[in-house]
Design a protein around this motif. Structure first.
Motif, PDB file in Angstrom:
ATOM      1  N   MET A 157       0.824  -1.203   0.000  1.00 27.00           N
ATOM      2  CA  MET A 157       0.000   0.000   0.000  1.00 27.00           C
ATOM      3  C   MET A 157       0.862   1.258   0.000  1.00 27.00           C
ATOM      4  N   GLU A 158       2.034   1.155   0.599  1.00 27.98           N
ATOM      5  CA  GLU A 158       2.939   2.302   0.694  1.00 27.98           C
ATOM      6  C   GLU A 158       3.692   2.555  -0.607  1.00 27.98           C
ATOM      7  N   LYS A 159       4.061   1.471  -1.326  1.00 24.74           N
ATOM      8  CA  LYS A 159       4.971   1.645  -2.453  1.00 24.74           C
ATOM      9  C   LYS A 159       4.459   1.159  -3.808  1.00 24.74           C
ATOM     10  N   ASP A 160       3.726   0.057  -3.846  1.00 24.85           N
ATOM     11  CA  ASP A 160       3.507  -0.632  -5.115  1.00 24.85           C
ATOM     12  C   ASP A 160       2.086  -0.560  -5.693  1.00 24.85           C
ATOM     13  N   LEU A 161       1.078  -0.464  -4.851  1.00 23.85           N
ATOM     14  CA  LEU A 161      -0.293  -0.442  -5.374  1.00 23.85           C
ATOM     15  C   LEU A 161      -0.595   0.936  -5.957  1.00 23.85           C
ATOM     16  N   LYS A 162      -0.935   0.995  -7.226  1.00 30.06           N
ATOM     17  CA  LYS A 162      -1.157   2.271  -7.906  1.00 30.06           C
ATOM     18  C   LYS A 162      -2.455   2.937  -7.445  1.00 30.06           C
ATOM     19  N   ASN A 163      -3.476   2.135  -7.237  1.00 38.70           N
ATOM     20  CA  ASN A 163      -4.737   2.656  -6.697  1.00 38.70           C
ATOM     21  C   ASN A 163      -5.510   1.522  -6.062  1.00 38.70           C
ATOM     22  N   TYR A 164      -6.326   1.841  -5.069  1.00 37.02           N
ATOM     23  CA  TYR A 164      -7.074   0.820  -4.350  1.00 37.02           C
ATOM     24  C   TYR A 164      -8.171   1.473  -3.509  1.00 37.02           C
TER      25      TYR A 164
ATOM     26  N   LEU B 133      -9.820  -4.713   1.437  1.00 38.56           N
ATOM     27  CA  LEU B 133      -8.963  -4.044   0.459  1.00 38.56           C
ATOM     28  C   LEU B 133      -9.367  -4.551  -0.917  1.00 38.56           C
ATOM     29  N   SER B 134      -9.827  -3.646  -1.796  1.00 33.68           N
ATOM     30  CA  SER B 134     -10.394  -4.096  -3.065  1.00 33.68           C
ATOM     31  C   SER B 134     -10.111  -3.100  -4.186  1.00 33.68           C
ATOM     32  N   GLU B 135     -10.612  -3.442  -5.375  1.00 33.96           N
ATOM     33  CA  GLU B 135     -10.501  -2.604  -6.579  1.00 33.96           C
ATOM     34  C   GLU B 135      -9.072  -2.130  -6.813  1.00 33.96           C
ATOM     35  N   ILE B 136      -8.130  -3.051  -6.612  1.00 31.32           N
ATOM     36  CA  ILE B 136      -6.720  -2.725  -6.819  1.00 31.32           C
ATOM     37  C   ILE B 136      -6.460  -2.595  -8.319  1.00 31.32           C
ATOM     38  N   GLY B 137      -5.984  -1.435  -8.723  1.00 36.16           N
ATOM     39  CA  GLY B 137      -5.734  -1.178 -10.134  1.00 36.16           C
ATOM     40  C   GLY B 137      -6.941  -0.704 -10.910  1.00 36.16           C
ATOM     41  N   SER B 138      -8.124  -0.723 -10.281  1.00 37.84           N
ATOM     42  CA  SER B 138      -9.343  -0.306 -10.995  1.00 37.84           C
ATOM     43  C   SER B 138     -10.132   0.771 -10.251  1.00 37.84           C
ATOM     44  N   THR B 139      -9.573   1.297  -9.162  1.00 37.00           N
ATOM     45  CA  THR B 139     -10.250   2.349  -8.407  1.00 37.00           C
ATOM     46  C   THR B 139     -10.231   3.661  -9.191  1.00 37.00           C
ATOM     47  N   LYS B 140     -11.393   4.268  -9.355  1.00 37.25           N
ATOM     48  CA  LYS B 140     -11.523   5.528 -10.086  1.00 37.25           C
ATOM     49  C   LYS B 140     -11.906   6.648  -9.118  1.00 37.25           C
TER      50      LYS B 140
ATOM     51  N   MET C 112      -7.826   5.528  -2.851  1.00 34.03           N
ATOM     52  CA  MET C 112      -6.467   6.061  -2.941  1.00 34.03           C
ATOM     53  C   MET C 112      -5.927   5.862  -4.354  1.00 34.03           C
ATOM     54  N   ASP C 113      -5.358   6.912  -4.923  1.00 33.79           N
ATOM     55  CA  ASP C 113      -4.648   6.843  -6.199  1.00 33.79           C
ATOM     56  C   ASP C 113      -3.258   7.395  -5.939  1.00 33.79           C
ATOM     57  N   THR C 114      -2.270   6.504  -5.763  1.00 35.50           N
ATOM     58  CA  THR C 114      -0.937   6.933  -5.374  1.00 35.50           C
ATOM     59  C   THR C 114      -0.129   7.492  -6.539  1.00 35.50           C
ATOM     60  N   VAL C 115      -0.520   7.194  -7.765  1.00 38.10           N
ATOM     61  CA  VAL C 115       0.178   7.715  -8.941  1.00 38.10           C
ATOM     62  C   VAL C 115      -0.175   9.176  -9.179  1.00 38.10           C
ATOM     63  N   ASN C 116      -1.482   9.464  -9.201  1.00 37.86           N
ATOM     64  CA  ASN C 116      -1.951  10.824  -9.448  1.00 37.86           C
ATOM     65  C   ASN C 116      -2.162  11.626  -8.169  1.00 37.86           C
TER      66      ASN C 116
ATOM     67  N   THR D  37      -7.291  11.357  -3.417  1.00 40.36           N
ATOM     68  CA  THR D  37      -7.993  10.598  -2.385  1.00 40.36           C
ATOM     69  C   THR D  37      -9.456  11.029  -2.351  1.00 40.36           C
ATOM     70  N   GLU D  38     -10.309  10.102  -1.924  1.00 43.77           N
ATOM     71  CA  GLU D  38     -11.728  10.400  -1.741  1.00 43.77           C
ATOM     72  C   GLU D  38     -12.229   9.592  -0.550  1.00 43.77           C
ATOM     73  N   ASP D  39     -12.939  10.244   0.365  1.00 39.82           N
ATOM     74  CA  ASP D  39     -13.413   9.594   1.586  1.00 39.82           C
ATOM     75  C   ASP D  39     -14.907   9.818   1.765  1.00 39.82           C
ATOM     76  N   ASN D  40     -15.614   8.764   2.152  1.00 40.57           N
ATOM     77  CA  ASN D  40     -17.017   8.849   2.532  1.00 40.57           C
ATOM     78  C   ASN D  40     -17.213   8.117   3.849  1.00 40.57           C
ATOM     79  N   THR D  41     -17.832   8.767   4.826  1.00 42.45           N
ATOM     80  CA  THR D  41     -18.084   8.154   6.128  1.00 42.45           C
ATOM     81  C   THR D  41     -19.538   8.391   6.526  1.00 42.45           C
ATOM     82  N   VAL D  42     -20.208   7.339   6.995  1.00 41.74           N
ATOM     83  CA  VAL D  42     -21.588   7.442   7.483  1.00 41.74           C
ATOM     84  C   VAL D  42     -21.660   6.770   8.846  1.00 41.74           C
ATOM     85  N   THR D  43     -22.239   7.458   9.831  1.00 39.53           N
ATOM     86  CA  THR D  43     -22.355   6.938  11.190  1.00 39.53           C
ATOM     87  C   THR D  43     -23.804   7.025  11.649  1.00 39.53           C
ATOM     88  N   LYS D  44     -24.298   5.956  12.275  1.00 41.15           N
ATOM     89  CA  LYS D  44     -25.665   5.921  12.795  1.00 41.15           C
ATOM     90  C   LYS D  44     -25.629   5.570  14.273  1.00 41.15           C
ATOM     91  N   THR D  45     -26.322   6.346  15.095  1.00 39.33           N
ATOM     92  CA  THR D  45     -26.323   6.135  16.538  1.00 39.33           C
ATOM     93  C   THR D  45     -27.522   5.297  16.975  1.00 39.33           C
TER      94      THR D  45
END
Length: 413
Positions: free
Chosen positions: A48-55, A261-268, A79-83, A86-94
């Motif tokens: 994740m630190e060095k080799d995965l281009k996006n995930y 951990l998913s969509e390695i190489g195909s995360t847009k 995460m797109d480490t080449v370009n 980053t994009e984050d979505n968080t949802v919390t329900k109490t």
């Protein structure tokens, strides 16, 4: 209920530690299950630190007390480490059905955020000469300061659990680690560490049941799936912590965590279209100007005997804004009769310059040096964070005080 980051962090760490400890030694033909899982976790972090281009990383967790759901949350991070995107979505329900959400996008030139029901997108543009770390740079936690020492402590206690894990050949050449510990199988040393950690949470978190005695780990169940490339793509865990409150009532506090951990190489990742959206520009230095000079307050409120009770006040005074630098004072007042409920009243001066540091330092009521932050919230409000632990240049976590609320409203005379 609004569960603090501290509680989730410590509970998740307890879960992780128990699962790590429970993956002791598997079938001799497959070698050490514990060592293999640890190596797989390290390899995953390195990739994740060095080799995965996006995930994409997905985390789901829920917290229950005696089968009553206290909190549910989902977190999706792309995460797109080449370009460097980053994009984050968080949802919390109490437990009360209240749902909160947050969204953020970041690239080399700007960051965009949106929170909850606020329809405003807050946009920060960064000048080319600003020394800003790439938003998608990932640092392995195994390389963090103190990680080696923690690893040695965990290694020292795994030997007593060598019979409770299975390592099986997975599909397409991978491995599946699975383990289960009952109450009787959890060693005393694990229960002692867990008991201490749980008490630290419950002493500081008003929204969790006040478990005070007979604390122990009741059950741990976990699985980890390693693919043929040698990295973990799915980890699940359940831990049940049991104990009694001051009235002798038994509580089973259960935490369930799923990480994928998913969509390695195909995360847009694409920047949101803000053409018709409500947009507010925020300065990269924090968005402060002289109009923020003034006094801000909020109430210290506790839940006592089924009622909300005001036990004091917090005050933030912004005394000056000079370019990027914000100077001010923070103080707490506790009403007579509630001193035992809130014994450590903080009072300090602060000087915050986000152009040179992501936090300011202060000395708390116990004489310990801590980190804090302040930033504009909405019209006539500021948000004041305390007890921040800086993880790296782009990430941090805040361990809130008891009854803490970081939103302060301007006082107009």
């Amino acid at each position: 209920m609004k569960l603090s980051k501290q509680s989730i962090t410590v509970l998740s760490f307890t879960l992780g530690a128990c699962l790590f400890v429970s993956t002791a030694f598997a079938d001799a033909l497959l070698g050490s299950g514990y060592d293999r899982l640890k190596d797989s976790a390290k390899n995953t972090a390195t990739l994740m630190e060095k080799d995965l281009k996006n995930y994409t990383v997905e985390a789901l967790y829920s917290l229950k007390d005696n089968d009553q759901t206290l909190l549910q949350a989902s977190m999706f991070k792309k995460m797109d480490t080449v370009n460097q995107l980053t994009e984050d979505n968080t949802v919390t329900k109490t437990a009360k059905g209240e749902t909160t959400s947050s969204y953020s996008y970041s690239d080399k030139k700007l960051s965009i955020s949106k929170r909850g029901m606020d329809n405003t997108y807050y946009v920060t543009e960064y000048p080319a000469d600003v020394n800003r770390k790439g938003p998608a740079e990932f640092s392995s936690p195994f390389k963090e300061k103190g990680a080696a020492e923690i690893e040695k402590i965990v290694d020292a206690v795994v030997g007593s659990l060598k019979d409770y894990v299975q390592v099986e050949e997975g599909t397409n050449g991978g491995k599946v680690y699975s383990g289960s510990l009952s109450e009787a199988q959890v060693p005393a040393v694990v229960n002692a560490v867990s008991s201490f950690g749980i008490k630290q949470i419950l002493n500081d978190e008003r929204d969790l049941p006040k478990i005070e005695s007979d604390i122990f780990v009741k059950k741990v169940v976990g699985t980890a799936v390693e693919n043929k490339a040698g990295y973990l793509e799915n980890v699940t865990g359940d831990i049940t912590l049991s104990g009694k409150d001051k009235n002798g009532v038994q509580h089973d506090l259960s935490l369930n965590v799923i990480v994928k951990l998913s969509e390695i190489g195909s995360t847009k990742i694409a920047m949101p279209d803000l053409t018709s959206a409500k947009v507010e520009k925020v300065s990269y230095s924090g968005g402060f100007s002289s109009k923020y000079v003034g006094t801000y307050k909020n109430d210290i409120i506790m839940d006592k005997d089924g009622k909300f009770v005001k036990i004091g006040e917090r005050t933030v005074e912004v005394t000056s804004v000079d370019g990027d630098k914000v100077t001010g004072k923070y103080s707490e007042t506790v009403y007579p009769g509630f001193e035992s409920e809130y014994p450590n009243k903080d009072a300090f001066n602060f000087e915050y310059n986000p152009a040179t540091s992501s936090t300011f330092t202060y000395t708390d009521a116990k004489g310990e040096q801590k980190n804090g932050r302040i930033h504009p919230n909405s019209a006539g409000k500021v948000y004041f964070e305390m007890n921040i632990e800086v993880m790296d240049k782009n990430s941090y976590r805040s361990n809130s005080k008891p009854y803490y609320d970081g939103e302060f409203r301007r006082i107009f005379e």
